[in-house]
Design an enzyme around this catalytic site. Structure first.
Site, short mmCIF file in Angstrom:
data_model
loop_
_atom_site.label_atom_id
_atom_site.label_comp_id
_atom_site.label_asym_id
_atom_site.label_seq_id
_atom_site.Cartn_x
_atom_site.Cartn_y
_atom_site.Cartn_z
CG ASP A 44 -1.83 1.18 1.29
OD1 ASP A 44 -1.40 2.29 0.91
OD2 ASP A 44 -2.98 1.00 1.69
CG HIS A 45 1.27 4.45 -3.06
ND1 HIS A 45 0.00 4.16 -3.49
CD2 HIS A 45 1.36 5.80 -3.07
CE1 HIS A 45 -0.63 5.29 -3.74
NE2 HIS A 45 0.17 6.31 -3.49
CG HIS A 53 -4.32 4.67 -0.32
ND1 HIS A 53 -3.41 3.64 -0.37
CD2 HIS A 53 -4.55 5.02 -1.61
CE1 HIS A 53 -3.11 3.39 -1.64
NE2 HIS A 53 -3.79 4.20 -2.40
C1 BG6 Z 1 -3.89 4.94 -5.92
C2 BG6 Z 1 -5.27 5.01 -6.48
O1 BG6 Z 1 -3.74 3.82 -5.09
O2 BG6 Z 1 -3.63 6.11 -5.15
C3 BG6 Z 1 -5.45 6.26 -7.33
O3 BG6 Z 1 -5.52 3.86 -7.27
C4 BG6 Z 1 -5.07 7.49 -6.54
O4 BG6 Z 1 -6.78 6.37 -7.81
C5 BG6 Z 1 -3.70 7.31 -5.89
O5 BG6 Z 1 -5.06 8.58 -7.43
C6 BG6 Z 1 -3.39 8.46 -4.95
O6 BG6 Z 1 -2.05 8.35 -4.54
P1 BG6 Z 1 -1.20 9.64 -4.19
O7 BG6 Z 1 0.12 9.10 -3.76
O8 BG6 Z 1 -1.15 10.47 -5.43
O9 BG6 Z 1 -1.94 10.34 -3.09
#
Ligand code: BG6
Length: 514
Positions: free
Chosen positions: A201-202, A264
């Protein structure tokens, strides 16, 4: 006499260990994720000398690319998306480590070739056989790839090697509801054991998200007030100003609840609500996170209409640009019922948080891009300053700003200078940019390095992913019974549907405008 107390946050620094020689096999290496995120992250790790001395990447995908073509494509990805410009000297060494294997994901023969290639790399590296498989394909291919790895004896349970490790990184979405997540866990566990699986989960790789734990547990002053006695409510916002950006096909199957909340937002909730773990070791942290998820009061049946608001963007004009409605995006149904916005109110039924509402919201094409967690504290029990005081008696708010303008601020009331008694809210603020002056690494850099080092603290465990789906699936089930009557229901460039404001007004509160 002095006593030394073991610091629970102290552990071997990750960089005190160097990753062992490893091959990373990326399934779906011709896709967007590899191009935009994975290769730029690996390239930056190489620049910082964090990669092992013997290291290679094997791109596994269906296109008929050669090693040279793969290298060329990855170079253009790094040029566009790396946080630092491409250095020709670093690239020269790095590109020699990139290889491509063209195969269908179903083809057993492709995995035989992979096996051969890995054996060659092992001989080249001279020790064991360390390999990380990265599943970066469409999720529908996950079961096939896992099965083929098992059959080819490339997985963890039956890999015929004495030395070395085998790990598997799997991208979100991890299933699309509780049942499919359980099924995927079962498929994985037939081939890999849990400690080999790194569910990514990044958000957990973001510096500011990791800092939530440091901030809470390395400072003695917050923990005593971090509960129902002092906290009025908590707001978690993850707003995006962009739309679905060509990902209509994926998004139609997903929607904001699955895409952002299940992963997230619930991770942010976990970190802000969890109890102090006994140590900073992976399972100790994950044990506490999963307890939070299990304590969330389910939202079912009629409660869904009361506590959850969904929305879909209608397009409109933002700064003289015309934005499309979601239903006009490519690969989106003209009468789509997919939500691009969710706001919800939940409660955590445990000792610490009983009765404290957590409000969460996320959406596409909102006013601005901002992710923050705001802890709003209760007003003082007795207000000394009555009607003679000018200015609002605003509550204290501690805002943890995840992105952009990463930092932490605390809103307090102070007396304005002068002879009159008047109060004004001011902010005590810390900003990463100005305090440290260095650019933090990208989330994928941190997570790839952690996986290379065998540290799974920032990855999701099987019970955690199932507990989050259990909560989300109840809402999805209720929505299936009541299609949205009013989509599209918010103008692009606004803060979302009106109904989301009413969710808080009803409780005598309002959303922040971060
Ligand atoms: C991803 C989603 O996991 O996270 C996207 O699939 C979203 O829809 C993105 O735009 C948001 O990540 P960040 O790092 O730009 O907040």
């Amino acid at each position: 006499m002095t006593t030394t107390v073991e610091n629970p946050l102290r552990r071997e620094s990750r960089l005190e260990r160097t990753p062992q020689p490893t091959t990373i096999v990326i399934f779906g290496a011709t896709g967007d994720l590899t191009h935009r995120k994975l290769l730029p992250a690996l390239y930056n790790l190489e620049m910082d000398h964090h990669l092992p001395s013997s290291f290679s990447v094997v791109g596994f995908a269906r296109r008929d690319w050669s090693d040279d073509k793969f290298r060329e494509e990855m170079r253009s990805g790094i040029e566009q998306f790396s946080r630092r410009p491409l250095d020709p000297a670093v690239w020269e060494t790095f590109c020699q480590k990139l290889h491509f294997l063209s195969s269908e994901f179903e083809s057993c023969e492709g995995y035989e070739r992979l096996n051969k290639l890995l054996t060659e790399k092992e001989q080249e590296h001279g020790i064991g056989s360390n390999v990380i498989y990265y599943l970066a394909t469409q999720p529908s291919y996950y079961p096939t790839i896992i099965e083929r790895l098992g059959e080819a004896e490339l997985g963890g349970r039956n890999r015929k090697t004495e030395q070395g490790y085998t790990r598997l990184i799997i991208e979100k979405p991890f299933g699309h509801d509780l049942e499919s997540a359980r099924e995927l866990n079962e498929q994985l566990h037939r081939v890999f054991s849990e400690n080999q699986i790194y569910r990514i989960d990044h958000y957990l790789g973001k510096e500011t998200v990791q800092n939530i734990l440091m901030f809470r547990f390395a400072n003695g002053i917050f923990e005593p007030i971090w509960d129902r006695r002092y906290v009025d409510h908590i707001q978690i916002t993850a707003a995006e100003s962009i739309g679905v950006e060509g990902r209509g096909r994926y998004y139609e199957e997903s929607g904001a609840l699955r895409d952002m909340v299940q992963s997230h937002l619930l991770q942010l909730l976990n970190l802000v609500a969890m109890e102090p773990p006994v140590s900073f070791e992976a399972n100790a942290v994950r044990d506490e996170k999963v307890k939070v998820l299990r304590a969330i009061r389910p939202i079912r049946g009629n409660a869904v209409a009361e506590q959850v608001v969904r929305g879909q963007y209608a397009g409109g004009w933002v700064h003289s640009d015309h934005l499309q409605a979601y239903r006009e995006e490519s690969n989106v149904n003209r009468d789509s019922a997919t939500e691009t916005y969710v706001a919800l109110k939940l409660f955590i039924d445990n000792w610490r948080w009983q009765g404290v509402p957590f409000y969460m919201r996320t959406g596409k094409e909102l006013t601005k891009r901002v992710t923050e967690i705001a802890i709003q504290f209760k007003q003082p029990p007795h207000m000394l300053f009555g009607s003679e005081v000018q200015g609002g008696l605003e509550p204290n708010v501690l805002a943890l700003r995840i992105q952009p303008d990463e930092g932490i601020s605390l809103k307090v009331l102070v007396k304005t200078p002068g002879t009159r008694t008047s109060l004004r809210p001011v902010k005590m603020e810390f900003l990463y940019g100005t305090s440290f002056g260095t650019e933090p690494p990208e989330a994928y850099e941190r997570l790839l390095l952690d996986c290379l080092l065998g540290d799974s603290t920032l990855f999701t465990r099987s019970d955690e992913v199932e507990a989050s789906w259990a909560f989300i699936t109840d809402i999805l089930d209720a929505w299936e019974q009541m299609p949205p009557p009013d989509f599209p229901n918010y103008e692009s460039g606004t803060w979302g549907p009106r109904e989301a404001d009413r969710l808080l007004y009803r409780d005598g509160r309002e959303w922040r405008w971060p």
